[in-house]
Design a protein around this motif. Structure first.
Motif, mmCIF file in Angstrom:
data_model
loop_
_atom_site.group_PDB
_atom_site.id
_atom_site.type_symbol
_atom_site.label_atom_id
_atom_site.label_comp_id
_atom_site.label_asym_id
_atom_site.label_seq_id
_atom_site.Cartn_x
_atom_site.Cartn_y
_atom_site.Cartn_z
ATOM 1 N N VAL A 109 25.866 -27.732 -22.802
ATOM 2 C CA VAL A 109 24.910 -27.125 -23.723
ATOM 3 C C VAL A 109 23.708 -28.056 -23.839
ATOM 4 C CG1 VAL A 109 24.543 -26.275 -26.058
ATOM 5 C CG2 VAL A 109 26.778 -26.020 -24.979
ATOM 6 N N LEU A 110 22.523 -27.479 -23.771
ATOM 7 C CA LEU A 110 21.309 -28.273 -23.876
ATOM 8 C C LEU A 110 20.936 -28.460 -25.346
ATOM 9 C CD1 LEU A 110 19.048 -29.713 -22.350
ATOM 10 C CD2 LEU A 110 17.755 -27.579 -22.409
ATOM 11 N N VAL A 111 20.787 -29.710 -25.748
ATOM 12 C CA VAL A 111 20.444 -30.056 -27.126
ATOM 13 C C VAL A 111 18.993 -30.544 -27.150
ATOM 14 C CG1 VAL A 111 21.021 -31.488 -29.116
ATOM 15 C CG2 VAL A 111 22.838 -30.671 -27.592
ATOM 16 N N TYR A 112 18.163 -29.918 -27.989
ATOM 17 C CA TYR A 112 16.760 -30.295 -28.087
ATOM 18 C C TYR A 112 16.611 -31.600 -28.890
ATOM 19 C CZ TYR A 112 15.376 -25.703 -26.337
ATOM 20 O OH TYR A 112 15.186 -24.593 -25.558
ATOM 21 N N PRO A 113 15.527 -32.334 -28.676
ATOM 22 C CA PRO A 113 15.332 -33.579 -29.441
ATOM 23 C C PRO A 113 15.044 -33.303 -30.906
ATOM 24 C CG PRO A 113 13.421 -33.101 -28.080
ATOM 25 C CD PRO A 113 14.467 -32.105 -27.686
ATOM 26 N N ARG A 114 15.368 -34.274 -31.715
ATOM 27 C CA ARG A 114 15.104 -34.182 -33.144
ATOM 28 C C ARG A 114 13.635 -34.474 -33.402
ATOM 29 N NH1 ARG A 114 18.117 -37.894 -34.506
ATOM 30 N NH2 ARG A 114 20.027 -36.788 -35.088
ATOM 31 N N ALA A 115 12.980 -33.602 -34.162
ATOM 32 C CA ALA A 115 11.556 -33.791 -34.472
ATOM 33 C C ALA A 115 11.406 -34.747 -35.646
ATOM 34 C CB ALA A 115 10.905 -32.447 -34.792
ATOM 35 N N GLU A 116 10.342 -35.553 -35.608
ATOM 36 C CA GLU A 116 10.104 -36.467 -36.723
ATOM 37 C C GLU A 116 9.710 -35.671 -37.962
ATOM 38 O OE1 GLU A 116 6.921 -39.102 -35.901
ATOM 39 O OE2 GLU A 116 5.426 -37.527 -35.653
ATOM 40 N N SER A 117 10.006 -36.234 -39.113
ATOM 41 C CA SER A 117 9.758 -35.512 -40.363
ATOM 42 C C SER A 117 8.281 -35.518 -40.756
ATOM 43 C CB SER A 117 10.599 -36.124 -41.484
ATOM 44 O OG SER A 117 10.324 -37.524 -41.602
ATOM 45 N N LEU A 118 7.616 -36.648 -40.638
ATOM 46 C CA LEU A 118 6.213 -36.767 -41.015
ATOM 47 C C LEU A 118 5.476 -37.535 -39.934
ATOM 48 C CD1 LEU A 118 6.555 -37.689 -44.806
ATOM 49 C CD2 LEU A 118 5.953 -35.462 -43.856
ATOM 50 N N GLY A 119 4.180 -37.262 -39.857
ATOM 51 C CA GLY A 119 3.373 -37.960 -38.858
ATOM 52 C C GLY A 119 1.985 -37.370 -38.784
ATOM 53 N N ARG B 290 7.815 -37.153 -31.846
ATOM 54 C CA ARG B 290 6.495 -36.704 -32.312
ATOM 55 C C ARG B 290 6.016 -35.496 -31.519
ATOM 56 N NH1 ARG B 290 2.218 -41.048 -34.037
ATOM 57 N NH2 ARG B 290 3.855 -41.109 -35.630
ATOM 58 N N LEU B 291 6.210 -35.499 -30.209
ATOM 59 C CA LEU B 291 5.817 -34.338 -29.414
ATOM 60 C C LEU B 291 6.618 -33.098 -29.818
ATOM 61 C CD1 LEU B 291 5.457 -35.941 -25.864
ATOM 62 C CD2 LEU B 291 3.614 -35.058 -27.307
ATOM 63 N N ALA B 292 7.891 -33.265 -30.141
ATOM 64 C CA ALA B 292 8.704 -32.134 -30.589
ATOM 65 C C ALA B 292 8.158 -31.568 -31.893
ATOM 66 C CB ALA B 292 10.157 -32.565 -30.750
ATOM 67 N N ARG B 293 7.728 -32.425 -32.811
ATOM 68 C CA ARG B 293 7.150 -31.929 -34.071
ATOM 69 C C ARG B 293 5.840 -31.208 -33.820
ATOM 70 N NH1 ARG B 293 3.432 -33.709 -37.671
ATOM 71 N NH2 ARG B 293 3.166 -35.698 -36.568
ATOM 72 N N TRP B 294 5.006 -31.745 -32.956
ATOM 73 C CA TRP B 294 3.730 -31.081 -32.661
ATOM 74 C C TRP B 294 3.958 -29.718 -32.011
ATOM 75 C CZ3 TRP B 294 0.805 -35.890 -30.306
ATOM 76 C CH2 TRP B 294 0.372 -36.710 -31.364
ATOM 77 N N ILE B 295 4.936 -29.624 -31.129
ATOM 78 C CA ILE B 295 5.219 -28.333 -30.488
ATOM 79 C C ILE B 295 5.715 -27.329 -31.526
ATOM 80 C CG2 ILE B 295 6.742 -27.189 -28.846
ATOM 81 C CD1 ILE B 295 6.583 -29.674 -27.109
ATOM 82 N N ASP B 296 6.555 -27.767 -32.453
ATOM 83 C CA ASP B 296 7.020 -26.871 -33.517
ATOM 84 C C ASP B 296 5.852 -26.391 -34.369
ATOM 85 O OD1 ASP B 296 9.638 -27.047 -32.709
ATOM 86 O OD2 ASP B 296 10.162 -28.654 -34.119
ATOM 87 N N ARG C 218 10.445 -24.154 -22.389
ATOM 88 C CA ARG C 218 10.172 -25.009 -21.226
ATOM 89 C C ARG C 218 9.778 -26.415 -21.670
ATOM 90 N NH1 ARG C 218 7.323 -20.567 -18.746
ATOM 91 N NH2 ARG C 218 5.376 -21.583 -19.391
ATOM 92 N N CYS C 219 8.898 -26.495 -22.657
ATOM 93 C CA CYS C 219 8.450 -27.810 -23.125
ATOM 94 C C CYS C 219 9.574 -28.577 -23.798
ATOM 95 C CB CYS C 219 7.268 -27.640 -24.087
ATOM 96 S SG CYS C 219 5.771 -26.943 -23.341
ATOM 97 N N MET C 220 10.359 -27.892 -24.647
ATOM 98 C CA MET C 220 11.451 -28.579 -25.334
ATOM 99 C C MET C 220 12.544 -28.999 -24.356
ATOM 100 S SD MET C 220 10.528 -28.858 -28.451
ATOM 101 C CE MET C 220 12.034 -29.282 -29.303
ATOM 102 N N THR C 221 12.770 -28.204 -23.323
ATOM 103 C CA THR C 221 13.754 -28.602 -22.310
ATOM 104 C C THR C 221 13.300 -29.857 -21.568
ATOM 105 O OG1 THR C 221 14.477 -26.305 -22.029
ATOM 106 C CG2 THR C 221 14.957 -27.843 -20.239
ATOM 107 N N ALA C 222 12.011 -29.911 -21.248
ATOM 108 C CA ALA C 222 11.499 -31.104 -20.569
ATOM 109 C C ALA C 222 11.630 -32.345 -21.446
ATOM 110 C CB ALA C 222 10.038 -30.877 -20.178
#
Length: 318
Positions: free
Chosen positions: A185-195, A274-280, A309-313
């Motif tokens: 199962v593919l698990v996405y990275p955890r996004a930072e809370s603030l930034g 940080r990139l995960a938070r920006w994508i969200d 695609r971005c979150m998988t990368a």
């Protein structure tokens, strides 16, 4: 001592090939048959066997034919229950596996299909990560078992080894089989809370101002030169003069260009968070975005497909 245990396990695997299969990953679908189903008596079954032995000795000692017949009938029912427990698992098929999306540290939802071709299977049990699920498989159909799997890190999470077993009908014997599906199962990275927000280049002075479009903003008095198609005829009939629909549209939001090398002073995991938070944030606000990584580039786009695609990368970054 650990070396002795490992040598003992290696010797057992050479002598018993079935033990090697218990550890080997296998593709779906998995079909259960007699060569991979094991049966052992339960604690209740062992106690009942001792009771039958006492009844047998007593009936023979006192030449009690009725007690001897009862003992034989109970023994036959016990032996028959062992066959029934085996038939509950024999012929089951563990087929499709579906997984939801989850962030590291959040449980991921999984769905596993268990099907039977002929008869109904009662009281089938599935053990996963110290949790037990009890279900019934209809004849010629399938049952979907849903469960949550805990996650700790991003990336591919292999499925744990599962045990399918049954104690039906009397609980005297346990028939079981190990399942070790070759799935992850593919698990996405955890996004930072603030930034901070991503860097946006400065645009022209008209950014943010309304522009001509198709959205009704207001009604105003007719001025010479206004297009006839923008005249509100029905409303003008109840007014002393002509009214014109003023149409406009908000300026489009600026696209975000997310760059791995644009963040300085952060380690790799912090950059991924940080990139995960920006994508969200870009997806939630309806923006378009691009993503540049050291080993790939995703052009300006939006939508669920671009998001995954971005979150998988990011999840598969080393």
């Amino acid at each position: 001592m650990p070396g002795r245990v490992q040598r003992l396990v290696a010797w057992a695997e050479r002598r018993l090939p079935s033990l090697t299969r218990l550890r080997r990953r296998e593709p779906l679908p998995i079909h259960l048959h007699r060569r991979r189903i094991y049966i052992v008596p339960t604690g209740f079954g062992l106690g009942f066997a001792v009771l039958l032995g006492v009844m047998l000795v007593g009936s023979l000692n006192y030449s009690n034919n009725a007690a001897l017949m009862l003992t034989c009938l109970l023994g036959a029912a016990t032996a028959g229950s062992m066959l029934v427990a085996f038939r509950v698992l024999n012929g089951l098929t563990i087929g499709g596996l579906r997984a939801g999306t989850a962030r590291a540290g959040e449980p991921v939802r999984l769905s596993l299909d268990v099907g039977a071709t002929q008869r109904e299977r009662m009281a089938v049990r599935l053990d996963i990560e110290r949790r037990e699920f009890v279900f019934t498989v209809p004849a010629g159909g399938k049952t979907t078992v849903e469960f949550d799997l805990p996650t700790a890190f991003r990336g591919w999470l292999p499925l744990p080894r599962m045990r399918l077993h049954s104690r039906w009908p009397f609980g005297m014997f346990r028939a079981w089989s190990w399942l070790n599906p070759d799935r992850a199962v593919l698990v996405y990275p955890r996004a930072e809370s603030l930034g901070p927000k991503p860097f946006e280049p400065e645009g022209d002075a008209d950014r943010g101002r309304p522009r001509a479009g198709d959205e009704l903003a207001a009604l105003r008095e007719y001025r010479p030169g206004d297009p006839r198609r923008q005249i509100a005829w029905k409303l003008s009939a109840r007014h002393h003069g002509l009214l014109v629909k003023d149409l406009e549209q908000p300026a489009p939001q600026e696209d975000w260009r997310l760059d791995w090398d644009g963040m300085h002073g952060l380690d790799d995991e912090s950059r991924i968070s940080r990139l995960a938070r920006w994508i969200d944030e870009a997806r939630d606000s309806g923006r378009r975005w691009s993503l540049r990584l050291p080993d790939g580039y995703f052009d300006i786009a939006q939508g669920d497909e671009h998001y995954h695609r971005c979150m998988t990368a990011l999840a598969l970054r080393p």
